[in-house]
Design a protein around this motif. Structure first.
Motif, PDB file in Angstrom:
ATOM      1  N   LYS A 128     -43.047  57.119  -7.961  1.00 34.25           N
ATOM      2  CA  LYS A 128     -41.968  56.962  -8.903  1.00 34.25           C
ATOM      3  C   LYS A 128     -40.963  57.999  -8.909  1.00 34.25           C
ATOM      4  N   PHE A 129     -40.269  58.522  -7.857  1.00 35.96           N
ATOM      5  CA  PHE A 129     -39.383  59.224  -7.561  1.00 35.96           C
ATOM      6  C   PHE A 129     -37.818  58.685  -8.106  1.00 35.96           C
ATOM      7  N   THR A 130     -37.213  59.408  -9.020  1.00 39.92           N
ATOM      8  CA  THR A 130     -35.864  58.935  -9.370  1.00 39.92           C
ATOM      9  C   THR A 130     -34.865  59.850  -9.071  1.00 39.92           C
ATOM     10  N   PHE A 131     -33.388  59.259  -8.856  1.00 40.39           N
ATOM     11  CA  PHE A 131     -32.235  60.191  -8.930  1.00 40.39           C
ATOM     12  C   PHE A 131     -31.234  59.694  -9.852  1.00 40.39           C
ATOM     13  N   GLY A 132     -30.516  60.471 -10.463  1.00 44.36           N
ATOM     14  CA  GLY A 132     -29.182  60.104 -11.252  1.00 44.36           C
ATOM     15  C   GLY A 132     -28.327  59.612 -10.245  1.00 44.36           C
TER      16      GLY A 132
END
Ligand code: GLT
Ligand code: MN
Ligand code: MN
Length: 389
Positions: free
Chosen positions: A12-16
């Protein structure tokens, strides 16, 4: 070829969009990189193993776009989400860039600005819901002052409460089911920002009409700017059931908000953080709110994104080793059992216990002589982190 630290979507890695999209502009110099489009970011990040992206309204839809333009952009973006298998778990509002927000948004002295900020936020909530976001972040970067004569700080708090209550009601009214996550920062771009730490936010949340709907979004850099121990900050948020989102990055002490690549500086603190997130059962996104150094080109941006995730994976592996390390666990077992024969049950108050406790005698001089083995324990952690254990 990947190795055991190659990220997968399960993490569940996210980036803006604003993070990989950062063009390296700073107060002293122009942009050094070209714009990376949201769709290109989706494609690249997905290939690197990220699960999703987060966005401000204006990261996707330019300020002042017509309805037709907005709908076209959203349609294309949704298609790209499907094509890349990416999600948008969190959305937020840009309430800091336009000059109208120069004295704040929800706390501005101008009532029209406060109302415009609500309008912009409702529209951005509509956008977020349309693309599947379930968490809504509030970062009040302009909600502060340089001149305290200009505003009674108690009034600013009341204005913020009014805005949050209004938006909680809107959330219910529209059936969006968002969880709101409040992000603190002590200063920058204002001289002083209201609600400067996550602790302030936690106290404020309890005064809202729908406190259950509202939690926090602590950011590593922002708490470290105040000299706080981020692991302690997040532990308190988790213990209160309020960790709804997290902004991972890094920061050197005593500097401006650097938003450095995750765990590029405070390796030991970030180890305790990752260990906490993994052990606590925190199930939300592992979101990176950081950007590549100004020295980098686009290749450097993807190396940065990869590095954030890779360091998280390595620290997660270190946390597992910590749990499985017989020497470390042996010391911890001893520490946990210290004084366990003390006969009082203080978890439940009654007057008999209080009386007995007042009358009890403790051999405090002997207790105080005991060494606690923290030197040995800490060195074992250092050995582990430096890779020789
Ligand atoms: C901005 C800020 C971040 C916030 C983002 C959300 S925008 O980049 O520096 O800390 O999390 O509004
Ligand atoms: Mn942030
Ligand atoms: Mn920051």
């Amino acid at each position: 070829m990947g190795d055991q630290f190659t990220p997968t979507k399960d993490e569940k890695f996210t980036f803006g969009l604003w993070t990989v999209g950062n063009r390296g502009r700073d107060p002293f110099g122009e942009a050094v990189r070209d714009t990376i489009s949201p769709i290109r970011s989706l494609e690249k990040l997905s290939k690197l193993g990220a699960w999703g992206v987060n966005l401000h309204d204006n990261d996707l839809v330019p300020f002042g776009a017509s309805l037709q333009e907005r709908n076209r952009i959203v349609k294309e973006f949704k298609k790209a989400l499907d094509d890349t298998g990416m999600v948008v778990p969190m959305a937020t509002t840009n309430l800091f860039y336009h000059p109208v927000f120069k004295d704040g948004a929800f706390t501005s002295n101008d009532k029209r600005v406060r109302h415009y900020a609500l309008q912009k936020t409702m529209q951005a909530m509509d956008l977020g819901a349309e693309i599947g976001a379930e968490i809504y972040v509030f970062w009040g970067g302009r909600e502060g002052t340089e001149v305290d004569a200009s505003k009674d700080a108690r009034e600013a708090i009341k204005r913020m409460r009014e805005a949050m209550n209004f938006l909680c009601h809107y959330n219910i009214d529209m059936g969006y089911g968002y969880k709101f996550a409040l992000e603190a920062k002590p200063n920058e771009p204002r001289s002083d920002i209201y609600f400067p730490t996550t602790g302030h936010m936690l106290a404020f949340i309890e005064t809202l009409d729908h406190a259950d709907m509202v939690g926090v979004n602590p950011e590593v850099a922002h708490e470290q700017m105040s000299g706080l121990n981020f692991y302690h900050v997040v532990a308190q948020a988790i213990e209160a059931g309020k960790l709804f989102h997290i902004d991972l990055n890094d920061q050197k002490p005593g500097r401006y908000d650097q938003d450095l690549r995750f765990s590029s500086e405070s390796i030991k603190s970030m180890f305790y953080l990752v260990k906490l997130l993994e052990e606590s059962g925190y199930n939300g996104p592992r979101h990176f709110d950081a950007h590549a150094y100004r020295s980098e080109d686009e290749e450097g941006v993807w190396a940065f994104a990869h590095g954030c995730m890779r360091s998280y994976m390595i620290l997660k592996d270190k946390a597992r080793r910590f749990e499985e390390d017989p020497e470390i666990q042996g010391i911890l077992k001893e520490l946990k059992s210290l004084g366990s024969d003390s006969p009082f049950d203080t978890a439940n108050y009654n007057s008999a216990t209080a009386e007995a406790l007042k009358a009890a005698s403790f051999d405090i001089d002997n207790i105080a002589k005991l060494g606690l083995m923290y030197e040995q324990l800490d060195q074992l952690v250092i050995d582990l982190l430096l890779g020789i254990r």
